[in-house]
Design an enzyme around this catalytic site. Structure first.
Site, PDB file in Angstrom:
ATOM      1  N   LYS A 121       0.841  -1.198   0.000  1.00  0.00           N
ATOM      2  CA  LYS A 121       0.000   0.000   0.000  1.00  0.00           C
ATOM      3  C   LYS A 121       0.876   1.248   0.000  1.00  0.00           C
ATOM      4  CE  LYS A 121      -2.243   2.002   3.503  1.00  0.00           C
ATOM      5  NZ  LYS A 121      -3.057   2.134   4.692  1.00  0.00           N
ATOM      6  N   ASP A 139      -6.393   0.655   0.349  1.00  0.00           N
ATOM      7  CA  ASP A 139      -6.638   0.902   1.768  1.00  0.00           C
ATOM      8  C   ASP A 139      -8.055   0.414   2.113  1.00  0.00           C
ATOM      9  OD1 ASP A 139      -8.349   2.751   0.717  1.00  0.00           O
ATOM     10  OD2 ASP A 139      -7.719   4.372   2.039  1.00  0.00           O
TER      11      ASP A 139
END
Ligand code: SF4
Length: 211
Positions: A121, A139
């Site tokens: 991420k 996310d």
């Protein structure tokens, strides 16, 4: 509508809805975004943006942060939660950048992934926001929304969601698309309340899966 067609339509509608959506973490240097994204785990971006101001008062550049005692970093970042591990990762990461990359953040996804405390991420966020490269940031908002909308089917594991999205999202759209999902997830397709489908720009094309 195929998933690719649905993705293109969702991208266009979210562009109209949130034309200026960008990263909600404040930063003016690549290494600062690395710090913030580590602090943002299980913490709001708003809180991170406040805490880093404190941190940079004491450690205004990468070298001073690399040299700081981990305990001192921890004392400052503790309000973000997980203070010990976040301070340890930030310290180790700054040291690697200083010692192996001449103080520069590498613009290579695989090298970013090797930095302490940097996962897919974070590496994607850096690639997209700092270097303007293709990126998919999975996310919590992204994962919730793409499942509800029907762009993926019941996939919750971040890497699997990322891979599924790479198949249907034009690479150059990925980074902005994910930022817009965050805005939409906060304002409309919310996690803690019932989503506000009646005022959603995707209402007629959304699968509303699992709600
Ligand atoms: S229609 Fe409802 S479930 Fe679908 S994206 Fe909008 S708010 Fe979320």
């Amino acid at each position: 509508m195929t998933k690719k067609e649905l993705a293109l339509e969702v991208i266009e509608r979210l562009k109209r809805e949130y034309p200026d959506a960008g990263c909600t973490l404040d930063y003016d240097d690549a290494w600062k975004l690395l710090v913030s994204v580590r602090l943002a785990a299980q913490c709001t971006d708003e809180r991170v943006n406040i805490i880093v101001q404190d941190l940079y008062k004491y450690y205004p550049d990468l070298n001073s942060l690399a040299e700081a005692d981990v305990e001192d970093i921890e004392r400052i970042v503790r309000p973000c939660g997980l203070g010990k591990s976040k301070a340890r990762d930030i310290s180790a990461c700054m040291k690697v950048l200083r010692d192996e990359y001449n103080g520069k953040v590498p613009d290579d996804f695989n090298l970013l992934l090797k930095l302490p405390g940097v996962g897919r991420k974070s590496a994607n966020l850096i690639m997209g926001d700092v270097f303007g490269k293709p990126a998919i940031v999975t996310d919590t908002h992204c994962i919730r929304l793409v499942n509800r909308i029907g762009l993926v089917d019941g996939i919750k594991e971040p890497k699997k969601v990322e891979m599924a999205l790479w198949d249907i999202i034009p690479p150059e759209e990925g980074s902005d698309f994910c930022h817009r999902l965050v805005f939409h997830g906060r304002d409309v397709c919310t996690a803690r309340t019932k989503p506000y489908c009646d005022k959603c720009c995707l209402e007629d094309i959304c699968a509303k899966a699992g709600i």
